[in-house]
Design an enzyme around this catalytic site. Structure first.
Site, short mmCIF file in Angstrom:
data_model
loop_
_atom_site.label_atom_id
_atom_site.label_comp_id
_atom_site.label_asym_id
_atom_site.label_seq_id
_atom_site.Cartn_x
_atom_site.Cartn_y
_atom_site.Cartn_z
CG HIS A 262 63.21 -34.25 64.10
ND1 HIS A 262 64.35 -33.83 63.43
CD2 HIS A 262 62.68 -35.27 63.37
CE1 HIS A 262 64.54 -34.65 62.33
NE2 HIS A 262 63.64 -35.74 62.52
CG HIS B 155 64.03 -39.76 64.09
ND1 HIS B 155 65.51 -40.00 63.53
CD2 HIS B 155 63.57 -39.35 63.37
CE1 HIS B 155 65.52 -39.03 62.38
NE2 HIS B 155 64.21 -38.75 62.43
CD GLU B 156 59.69 -38.12 63.76
OE1 GLU B 156 59.92 -36.74 63.57
OE2 GLU B 156 60.07 -38.83 63.09
#
Length: 462
Positions: A36, A32-33
């Site tokens: 980003h 997920h990170e």
């Protein structure tokens, strides 16, 4: 299983339950990170730190771009801190930075160009959206690879038998009915039926069934039942009353055939009664532990040749399905991708419908689980093997992506709502309003987490 028993189970298998949960969560948080991070880098945003976990740093290192990669003590999440943000949640920004001499000074124009807040709204929205998006992509790749390399066990969507007194009998389902669709959604396997009924609870559904080559419309309501898993967690689901074609019946467990009672040891008498009824619809009563079930069956001779051969291993088994109950399908790239997309859609739609039922009160909010429940399931999947663990990881990845898209301040979806307003109005939402919204979002999320974890504990204690 009560709380003490669960605690003993988890304690004696700490590495299986706790370790599996932490490893899977850390992988999904990293994915997920990283979404980003990589889009931020592509958009020219400097990333100050990339952390797996919260709190004090355990260890880490700096890369050539100045990003601090680190592992922190609390392994229940993670974050990416973007240059110019006051905190990892992007709940505000500052034009001031602390220099190497410890003095606070305004950013230079060059430094501002690499700050997150200076980027156009579409770039900021892209960076935020990338986290949930890559969770979905990761789940898709896991499922696609699994279906290509290992294949997918598929149970045909056939009613091998009907449970007597169930909704299926009440609304006119027959043995050997093939479920074609439910509410217009094409059904490919018996697992699809289970999933649809689990979500439906006691709401009416429109079934199209193939019966002897003809399509028949049936409008039926499953029965809402509450079931308890082996850990003691309660779940509501809809029960229709169809028996999967994977099931066969030990003749020794049959107590009655068409109302005629038999002694448990009278195997030959039951075999004769069954042989005379092959190709006909009739009822049997079977023992299931301390309970009994009535089934409406229509066994065919092709599947029960063993009844006519006393030396056959299948002479003591009644096969109620009209054909083999399990098919193992291996897919090519396109087929695997199609199945992965369909499974991702089913999980997303099912999760949203279940949450909607909790909000409206149709489904109990006590089914909202926290860390204990997720850890228990993760440990169970690890014990079942790598395939079950991969499927569970894909499920969690989809749910992580979906939850982060909810329009709640502090989550990615909340940021996207602010950016949408900014794009429409031509200017950002005032920072004071955003600050109040983020405070509310934080309070709301903490309440949800406390509620979910209390649910786990109370269901096991009470």
């Amino acid at each position: 299983m009560n709380f003490l028993e669960l605690f003993q189970t988890l304690g004696s298998n700490l590495w299986i339950y706790g370790g599996t949960f932490i490893v899977i969560l850390s992988i999904l948080v990293f994915v997920h990170e990283w979404g980003h991070y990589i889009v931020a880098r592509l958009c020219g945003v400097r990333v100050e730190s990339f952390s797996i976990g919260f709190g004090k740093e355990i260890f880490g290192w700096n890369d050539k771009n100045g990003t601090r990669w680190k592992f922190s003590y609390i392994p229940l999440g993670g974050y990416v801190k973007l240059y110019g943000d006051v905190d990892p949640a992007s709940a505000g920004h500052t034009d001031n930075i602390e220099g190497e001499d410890g003095q606070v000074r305004p950013m230079t124009e060059e430094e501002r160009q690499s700050a997150f807040f200076s980027k156009p709204v579409w770039k900021r929205a892209s960076v935020v959206f990338a986290g949930p998006a890559i969770n979905y992509i990761f789940a898709f790749l896991l499922l696609c690879g699994l279906y290509m390399l290992n294949g997918k066990p598929v149970t045909p969507p056939l009613a091998a038998a009907i449970i007597g007194g169930s909704s299926a009998e009440k609304y006119g389902f027959e043995p050997h009915d093939e479920i074609v669709s439910i509410d217009g959604q094409k059904i490919y396997s018996f697992e699809d039926i289970r999933t649809a009924m689990m979500i439906a609870l006691d709401e009416e559904r429109h079934f199209v069934v193939n019966r002897g080559g003809q399509n028949v419309d049936i409008y039926a309501k499953p029965e809402k039942v509450e079931q308890e898993d082996r850990f003691g967690f309660k779940h509501s689901r809809g029960l229709l009353g169809l028996i999967s074609p994977r099931h066969a019946i030990q003749i020794s467990n049959i107590l009655e055939i068409d109302g005629q009672e038999f002694d448990a040891e009278d195997l030959s008498g039951k075999q004769e009664a069954l042989k005379s009824r092959l190709g006909q619809k009739f009822t049997i009563v079977i023992a299931r532990g301390s309970k009994t079930d009535t089934l409406i069956v229509l066994p065919v001779r092709d599947q029960n040749e063993g009844l006519f051969n006393a030396e056959s291993e299948e002479s003591s088994i009644l096969f109620v399905a009209a054909r083999e109950g399990n098919e193992f399908v291996k897919y090519g790239l396109i087929g695997a991708a199609r199945e992965a997309i369909n499974q991702t859609y089913v999980i997303t739609a099912g999760t949203l419908e279940a949450l909607g039922q909790m909000i409206t009160g149709t489904r109990s909010a006590t089914e909202l689980g926290g860390i204990i429940r997720i850890g228990a399931v993760a440990g169970d999947m690890a014990q079942q093997g790598i395939i079950a663990l991969i499927l569970f990881t894909a499920l969690l990845s989809i749910n992580l992506g979906l939850i982060n898209l909810f329009p709640i301040p502090m989550l990615d979806g909340g940021h996207l709502v602010f950016y949408a307003f900014e794009a429409i109005l031509g200017k950002p939402i005032p920072e004071q309003i955003q600050e109040y919204a983020f405070r509310f979002g934080l309070f709301f999320l903490v309440c949800i987490m406390v509620f979910a974890n209390l649910n786990d504990i109370l269901q096991l204690v009470l």
